[in-house]
Design a protein around this motif. Structure first.
Motif, mmCIF file in Angstrom:
data_model
loop_
_atom_site.group_PDB
_atom_site.id
_atom_site.type_symbol
_atom_site.label_atom_id
_atom_site.label_comp_id
_atom_site.label_asym_id
_atom_site.label_seq_id
_atom_site.Cartn_x
_atom_site.Cartn_y
_atom_site.Cartn_z
ATOM 1 N N PRO A 1 -5.162 -6.731 10.769
ATOM 2 C CA PRO A 1 -3.944 -5.932 10.990
ATOM 3 C C PRO A 1 -2.873 -6.168 9.923
ATOM 4 O O PRO A 1 -2.732 -7.272 9.388
ATOM 5 N N HIS A 2 -2.106 -5.117 9.636
ATOM 6 C CA HIS A 2 -0.923 -5.217 8.771
ATOM 7 C C HIS A 2 0.171 -4.349 9.367
ATOM 8 O O HIS A 2 -0.087 -3.206 9.782
ATOM 9 N N CYS B 1 -5.094 -1.212 10.916
ATOM 10 C CA CYS B 1 -6.147 -2.183 11.220
ATOM 11 C C CYS B 1 -7.494 -1.651 10.777
ATOM 12 O O CYS B 1 -7.710 -0.433 10.651
ATOM 13 N N ALA B 2 -8.425 -2.568 10.574
ATOM 14 C CA ALA B 2 -9.831 -2.210 10.423
ATOM 15 C C ALA B 2 -10.443 -2.089 11.814
ATOM 16 O O ALA B 2 -10.051 -2.788 12.743
ATOM 17 N N ASP C 1 -5.040 -2.583 2.857
ATOM 18 C CA ASP C 1 -3.626 -2.958 2.811
ATOM 19 C C ASP C 1 -2.920 -1.941 1.924
ATOM 20 O O ASP C 1 -3.508 -1.421 0.963
ATOM 21 N N LEU C 2 -1.653 -1.669 2.233
ATOM 22 C CA LEU C 2 -0.883 -0.648 1.525
ATOM 23 C C LEU C 2 0.248 -1.273 0.723
ATOM 24 O O LEU C 2 0.783 -2.320 1.080
ATOM 25 N N GLY D 1 -3.533 2.173 -1.608
ATOM 26 C CA GLY D 1 -4.197 1.258 -0.705
ATOM 27 C C GLY D 1 -5.340 0.538 -1.386
ATOM 28 O O GLY D 1 -6.095 1.143 -2.161
ATOM 29 N N VAL D 2 -5.457 -0.762 -1.126
ATOM 30 C CA VAL D 2 -6.629 -1.525 -1.555
ATOM 31 C C VAL D 2 -7.487 -1.763 -0.322
ATOM 32 O O VAL D 2 -6.974 -1.922 0.793
#
Length: 581
Positions: free
Chosen positions: A254-255, A267-268, A319-320, A330-331
């Motif tokens: 999560p981020h 989240c993934a 992640d942004l 985004g990576v």
């Protein structure tokens, strides 16, 4: 006391000389045999060359860069920004040093600063499994105290969740601060009122798990002065995923972000394999409730034909960051399987532009088959492989091992490089440990990531084994129980080159050949997708194959298990267990 002088005749002097010379030879031979002080292999001129057809078939056009931006085993990327400086980190599992960290001013041209966890006091992975150790690091810059934080889960050494800090990522990080909560994948968020929060993946409350893979996202308030979660503030903000009635699995990574006064949780979901995806939720408060976006997932590769050309798969764990000129990027991780569906290069770091013109972020072209090229930020000059920036696409990496410190791309597994290597004017010496590559402990092996499906790696080796317990050469390594060893050892009075395959802990000698080691021997491994060959040269020009063509299947996580990509190693041992037939 009376001193007596002795006069020696010429014949007596000659006798003393002969005895002294013989004694020196004997002492030297003893030194070579005991402790390997004089029997350390010397490696020179390592060359790695990538030759993937996808880069030949898709030459860069003006304004384009290749993605992945970090090729090979660089999974679980996290990114942050301070002014015009971008910092990116990756999972490192049991690799040492831990958590590679990269810097860019434009999201295109990257240099490796080093590693976040580069001291024994920070990293305790000596006894960890290859896919234990450091999971899913998150890097954040807090402008309210001018401090960078790297928070992660260290599944080793009794550490668990931990955070390290610095005010300058180029000047080193603090020792770990242990954090008192369960679960994995922690991430920090700094609100614009100065408050801090922590989100992470966790198990459901005891007795509340509804199915295998049922996880939750939990939030805590975080005390910045004490560097600890505030007891009693924990709250489940996502249960299961975007729709628990569909039994979504492995909500994780999560981020939290804030944009236009609202809070977005990304989240993934779906696990790190073929059903991997990225999803997003929104709330008016950091504590929720969080509502899933109607257009989830915002990134995935799970809906497309299995046999598609230039396949990219398993996309997620993203992640942004706000890029140049206010554009978001985004990576994320993804894999590029070879023709047999193997993922020897592991989970790599990809980049995509993100459209956040509407309420929710959307990865541009993240819901169609991913392409090898993307548009880079306007006005940036692609300098990959130039001026100290990391190369990209097909490239050649050469190391003569004459620098005072090893290149950051060289790593150990479970143990520090400095414990067994020494650079000299003539090249790299490796001190052999009395353990083999099959040991689940530190070995004397210097590793470089496999970064292409089609590649060749060559090194020059000067080495004369003293006994059958001595071996030095190259390895292709997925873990201690899945690997190839290609090295020089001894049988009786003869020197041999041997190729051994270890699968599931069972070792088989594929081939061996008597070899002249009076001079340098060039060792070469070449791969074309799943097909690997091991070759050698005595004169540096003509190469001879040993063992024919072998499968790279054991170097892929779908066979060997775990989360890491294949590694190419320069290896030495004083406990060789390969017996030449």
């Amino acid at each position: 006391m009376k001193h007596v002088r002795f006069r020696l005749t010429a014949w007596q002097k000659r006798g003393v000389y002969i005895v002294f010379t013989a004694l020196c030879v004997h002492m030297n031979a003893f030194s070579q045999k005991d402790g390997n002080e004089k029997n350390e292999p010397l490696f020179t001129q390592f060359t790695y060359k990538g030759n993937d057809p996808i880069y030949k078939d898709n030459p860069l056009q003006p304004g384009e860069i290749y993605s992945p931006i970090l090729q090979g085993c660089y999974p679980d990327p996290s990114i942050t920004r301070k002014g015009n400086d971008y910092y990116l980190v990756n999972s490192s599992f049991s690799m040492v040093p831990g958590v590679p960290i990269f810097h860019s001013n434009d999201l295109v041209n990257w240099k490796q600063l080093g590693h976040v966890l580069d001291r024994p006091s920070q990293l305790k992975v000596e006894k960890a499994g290859i896919s234990a150790g450091i999971y899913a690091p998150d890097i954040k810059y807090n402008p309210y105290n001018s401090t960078f934080y790297m928070i992660t889960t260290q599944i080793a050494g009794g550490i668990g969740n931990m955070v390290v800090k610095t005010q300058d990522p180029a000047k080193g990080w603090s020792d770990p601060i242990k954090l008192k909560f369960d679960g994995i994948d922690p991430s920090l968020f700094f609100d614009d009122n100065g408050k801090a929060y922590l989100v992470h993946n966790d198990a459901p409350p005891t007795g509340k798990a509804l199915y295998n893979g049922h996880r939750v996202i939990k939030l805590w308030e975080y005390d910045l002065k004490k560097d600890e979660v505030i007891a009693g503030t924990d709250k489940i903000i996502v249960d299961g995923g975007i729709d628990i009635t569909q039994k979504p699995i492995w909500i994780e990574g999560p981020h939290l972000y804030k944009r236009k006064g609202r809070y977005f949780l990304m989240c993934a979901e779906g696990g790190t394999g073929g059903w991997h995806s990225e999803v997003v939720f929104v709330s008016d408060k950091p504590t929720g409730p969080f509502i899933p976006a109607p257009n989830n997932p915002i990134l995935t590769q799970r809906y497309f034909q299995k046999d598609r050309k230039d396949k990219v798969d398993w996309a997620g764990h993203a992640d942004l960051v706000e890029g140049p000129n206010g554009k978001y990027y985004g990576v994320f991780l993804a894999v590029r399987p070879n023709e047999k569906g193997r993922v020897n290069t592991g989970r790599e770091t990809f980049l995509l532009p993100v459209d956040w013109s509407g309420e929710f972020p959307q990865f541009e072209n993240g819901l169609i088959p991913l392409k090898p090229t993307i548009k880079m930020p306007a006005g940036v000059n692609n300098q990959a492989g130039q001026n100290g920036f990391l190369p990209n696409g097909n490239f050649t990496f050469t190391d003569k091992f004459t620098a005072s410190k090893p290149d950051f791309r060289w790593i150990g597994v479970r143990g520090s490089r400095e414990n067994f290597i020494a650079t000299t004017q003539n090249g790299l010496k490796i001190k052999p440990f009395p353990v083999t590559i099959k040991a689940a402990e530190p070995t004397s092996t210097l590793f470089y990531r496999q970064q292409h499906a089609t590649f060749e790696a060559t090194v020059s080796l000067k080495y004369i084994p003293q006994s059958e317990k001595d071996l030095a050469g190259m390895v292709c390594y997925q873990k201690e129980s899945f690997n190839y060893v290609f090295g020089i050892t001894k049988k009786g009075n003869d020197d041999y080159l041997v190729l051994e395959r270890t699968e599931g802990g069972k070792s088989t000698i594929i081939a061996s050949a008597k070899v002249d080691v009076s001079g340098a021997v060039q060792l070469n491994v070449t791969a074309k997708g799943d097909s690997y060959t091991f070759n050698y040269s005595i004169d540096g020009q003509r190469f001879t194959n040993l063992g024919g063509t072998v499968s790279g299947d054991i170097l892929s996580t779908d066979v060997a298990g775990g989360f890491t990509g294949a590694l190419i190693g320069l290896y030495a041992t004083s406990a060789n267990d390969i017996v030449i037939p």
